[in-house]
Design a protein around this motif. Structure first.
Motif, PDB file in Angstrom:
ATOM      1  N   THR A 131      27.909 -59.318  -0.508  1.00 55.18           N
ATOM      2  CA  THR A 131      28.938 -60.203  -0.742  1.00 55.18           C
ATOM      3  C   THR A 131      30.306 -59.535  -1.497  1.00 55.18           C
ATOM      4  O   THR A 131      30.123 -58.399  -1.638  1.00 55.18           O
ATOM      5  CB  THR A 131      28.446 -61.144  -1.631  1.00 55.18           C
ATOM      6  OG1 THR A 131      29.481 -62.353  -1.582  1.00 55.18           O
ATOM      7  CG2 THR A 131      28.519 -60.707  -3.326  1.00 55.18           C
ATOM      8  N   TYR A 132      31.436 -59.952  -1.077  1.00 57.31           N
ATOM      9  CA  TYR A 132      32.705 -59.307  -1.509  1.00 57.31           C
ATOM     10  C   TYR A 132      33.495 -59.783  -2.470  1.00 57.31           C
ATOM     11  O   TYR A 132      33.655 -60.977  -2.706  1.00 57.31           O
ATOM     12  CB  TYR A 132      33.544 -58.874  -0.212  1.00 57.31           C
ATOM     13  CG  TYR A 132      34.772 -58.526  -0.459  1.00 57.31           C
ATOM     14  CD1 TYR A 132      34.996 -57.156  -0.662  1.00 57.31           C
ATOM     15  CD2 TYR A 132      35.983 -59.419  -0.472  1.00 57.31           C
ATOM     16  CE1 TYR A 132      36.306 -56.612  -0.916  1.00 57.31           C
ATOM     17  CE2 TYR A 132      37.170 -58.936  -0.827  1.00 57.31           C
ATOM     18  CZ  TYR A 132      37.446 -57.586  -0.815  1.00 57.31           C
ATOM     19  OH  TYR A 132      38.543 -57.076  -1.300  1.00 57.31           O
ATOM     20  N   GLN A 134      37.110 -60.389  -4.189  1.00 59.74           N
ATOM     21  CA  GLN A 134      38.330 -60.082  -4.124  1.00 59.74           C
ATOM     22  C   GLN A 134      39.088 -60.103  -5.306  1.00 59.74           C
ATOM     23  O   GLN A 134      39.091 -60.959  -6.140  1.00 59.74           O
ATOM     24  CB  GLN A 134      39.028 -61.162  -3.132  1.00 59.74           C
ATOM     25  CG  GLN A 134      38.701 -62.597  -3.694  1.00 59.74           C
ATOM     26  CD  GLN A 134      39.357 -63.482  -2.746  1.00 59.74           C
ATOM     27  OE1 GLN A 134      39.397 -63.545  -1.575  1.00 59.74           O
ATOM     28  NE2 GLN A 134      39.948 -64.697  -3.094  1.00 59.74           N
ATOM     29  N   GLU A 146      42.710 -60.047   3.600  1.00 59.60           N
ATOM     30  CA  GLU A 146      41.754 -60.029   4.934  1.00 59.60           C
ATOM     31  C   GLU A 146      41.496 -58.328   5.210  1.00 59.60           C
ATOM     32  O   GLU A 146      40.129 -58.361   5.730  1.00 59.60           O
ATOM     33  CB  GLU A 146      42.574 -60.500   6.007  1.00 59.60           C
ATOM     34  CG  GLU A 146      42.297 -62.130   6.191  1.00 59.60           C
ATOM     35  CD  GLU A 146      40.860 -62.167   6.786  1.00 59.60           C
ATOM     36  OE1 GLU A 146      40.342 -61.763   7.354  1.00 59.60           O
ATOM     37  OE2 GLU A 146      40.352 -63.215   5.944  1.00 59.60           O
ATOM     38  N   LEU A 149      37.769 -57.549   4.400  1.00 52.76           N
ATOM     39  CA  LEU A 149      36.857 -58.139   5.001  1.00 52.76           C
ATOM     40  C   LEU A 149      36.702 -58.051   6.631  1.00 52.76           C
ATOM     41  O   LEU A 149      35.548 -58.019   7.151  1.00 52.76           O
ATOM     42  CB  LEU A 149      37.422 -59.758   4.793  1.00 52.76           C
ATOM     43  CG  LEU A 149      36.942 -60.161   3.479  1.00 52.76           C
ATOM     44  CD1 LEU A 149      37.700 -61.596   3.153  1.00 52.76           C
ATOM     45  CD2 LEU A 149      35.382 -60.196   3.163  1.00 52.76           C
ATOM     46  N   ARG A 153      33.179 -56.607   8.134  1.00 60.94           N
ATOM     47  CA  ARG A 153      32.373 -57.714   9.087  1.00 60.94           C
ATOM     48  C   ARG A 153      32.278 -56.765  10.486  1.00 60.94           C
ATOM     49  O   ARG A 153      31.389 -57.002  11.131  1.00 60.94           O
ATOM     50  CB  ARG A 153      33.470 -58.532   9.545  1.00 60.94           C
ATOM     51  CG  ARG A 153      33.777 -59.729   8.506  1.00 60.94           C
ATOM     52  CD  ARG A 153      34.688 -60.899   9.252  1.00 60.94           C
ATOM     53  NE  ARG A 153      34.945 -62.026   8.000  1.00 60.94           N
ATOM     54  CZ  ARG A 153      36.192 -62.090   7.475  1.00 60.94           C
ATOM     55  NH1 ARG A 153      37.264 -61.474   8.307  1.00 60.94           N
ATOM     56  NH2 ARG A 153      36.413 -63.278   6.698  1.00 60.94           N
ATOM     57  N   PRO A 162      29.401 -65.052   1.864  1.00 61.74           N
ATOM     58  CA  PRO A 162      30.566 -65.559   1.184  1.00 61.74           C
ATOM     59  C   PRO A 162      30.183 -65.964  -0.421  1.00 61.74           C
ATOM     60  O   PRO A 162      29.067 -66.479  -0.634  1.00 61.74           O
ATOM     61  CB  PRO A 162      31.126 -66.733   1.777  1.00 61.74           C
ATOM     62  CG  PRO A 162      29.884 -67.425   2.342  1.00 61.74           C
ATOM     63  CD  PRO A 162      29.013 -66.023   2.750  1.00 61.74           C
ATOM     64  N   GLU A 164      30.511 -68.323  -3.533  1.00 59.43           N
ATOM     65  CA  GLU A 164      30.783 -69.820  -3.780  1.00 59.43           C
ATOM     66  C   GLU A 164      32.336 -70.193  -4.335  1.00 59.43           C
ATOM     67  O   GLU A 164      32.973 -70.922  -4.010  1.00 59.43           O
ATOM     68  CB  GLU A 164      29.854 -70.473  -4.608  1.00 59.43           C
ATOM     69  CG  GLU A 164      30.021 -71.998  -4.708  1.00 59.43           C
ATOM     70  CD  GLU A 164      28.794 -72.778  -5.696  1.00 59.43           C
ATOM     71  OE1 GLU A 164      28.987 -73.825  -5.761  1.00 59.43           O
ATOM     72  OE2 GLU A 164      28.006 -72.158  -6.000  1.00 59.43           O
ATOM     73  N   PRO A 166      35.074 -67.515  -4.689  1.00 57.71           N
ATOM     74  CA  PRO A 166      35.658 -65.983  -4.352  1.00 57.71           C
ATOM     75  C   PRO A 166      37.195 -66.005  -5.319  1.00 57.71           C
ATOM     76  O   PRO A 166      37.587 -64.756  -5.452  1.00 57.71           O
ATOM     77  CB  PRO A 166      35.952 -66.007  -2.722  1.00 57.71           C
ATOM     78  CG  PRO A 166      35.984 -67.451  -2.634  1.00 57.71           C
ATOM     79  CD  PRO A 166      34.985 -68.266  -3.377  1.00 57.71           C
ATOM     80  N   THR A 198      24.086 -65.833  -4.173  1.00 57.14           N
ATOM     81  CA  THR A 198      24.074 -65.441  -2.655  1.00 57.14           C
ATOM     82  C   THR A 198      22.909 -64.615  -2.250  1.00 57.14           C
ATOM     83  O   THR A 198      22.869 -64.793  -1.097  1.00 57.14           O
ATOM     84  CB  THR A 198      25.386 -64.615  -2.414  1.00 57.14           C
ATOM     85  OG1 THR A 198      25.248 -63.380  -2.990  1.00 57.14           O
ATOM     86  CG2 THR A 198      26.740 -65.121  -2.892  1.00 57.14           C
TER      87      THR A 198
END
Length: 240
Positions: A131-132, A134, A146, A149, A153, A162, A164, A166, A198
């Motif tokens: 998970t990332y 930010q 973006e 990500l 991806r 993701p 819940e 971010p 996650t």
């Protein structure tokens, strides 16, 4: 291109800086490292010491003047240069002009890859459920959300799940974590709880300060969580 490693990156997350250099050289970019560089001045600025921050800002302008591009693995420090240096030099027309010129040439690392080099797929492979995070300065001040990500991806075998929430900050905030440690820890725990939900075994971010803070808290809580800068994932993913 000149690398701006930042103080925290240099002292606590040097492997992220090394990964940035390896990836950029892998892409054919000539990387220089101005050895006179120090800190961006964000802790001094946020703590109410504008003169101390101005001294570091003046030094930054001198060190990086003339660089075609300045790339940093920290969205937080890049945003400091772009958004607060103009305020620091608002009564110094000569340095304000130099700041505006340099502000147009400084990029966060993933932003540089995607928006300047046009690279979104490095052909990397990194098997993990990730998970990332930010970071708030990078997204809200620098406006970069973006690019990391898009790069993640396109990493093969990386399942990107993701968060819940971010939008939650990590709680570091430089001197904020020193002045308000209880709130800072509570914010880190809230973020880590979101990460845990996650099911990810890897947390990826683009700001060494947040990663340092979350890694320390995860270690204290004995969470089985690996924490990496996005540049590390990409570099290891292409075998660098």
């Amino acid at each position: 291109m000149a690398l701006f490693i930042t103080c925290l990156g240099d002292l606590f997350f040097p492997r992220a800086g090394m990964a940035v250099v390896k990836l950029l050289e892998h892409l054919g970019v000539e990387v220089t490292f101005p050895e006179g560089q120090t800190c961006c001045g964000q802790p001094q600025w946020n703590s109410g010491y504008p003169e101390a921050a101005a001294a570091l800002a003046r030094h930054f302008l001198d060190v990086f003047d003339g660089a075609d591009y300045i790339v940093s693995p920290s969205g937080s420090c890049a945003s400091m240069v772009q958004h607060y240096y103009p305020e620091i030099f608002r009564d110094d027309p000569a340095r304000l002009d130099r700041t505006r010129q340099i502000s147009g040439r400084i990029y966060e690392f993933t932003q540089f890859l995607v928006e300047v080099l046009g690279v979104e797929d490095l052909g990397a492979r990194y098997p993990a459920r990730a998970t990332y995070h930010q970071s708030c300065h990078m997204t809200r001040l620098l406006g970069v959300e973006e690019p990391p990500l898009r790069l993640l991806r396109n990493v093969r075998d990386l399942e990107l799940v993701p968060l819940e929430h971010p939008e939650l900050c990590c709680g570091f905030g430089g001197t904020f974590s020193v002045k308000s440690p209880e709130v800072s820890v509570a914010m880190a725990d809230e973020k880590l709880d979101d990460v845990t939900r996650t099911g990810a075994d890897l947390l990826v971010g683009a700001d060494p300060s947040c990663l340092l803070h979350l890694a320390g808290r995860a270690h204290r809580r004995r969470l089985p969580l690996k924490i990496m800068h996005v540049a590390e994932v990409l570099a290891e993913g292409v075998g660098l």
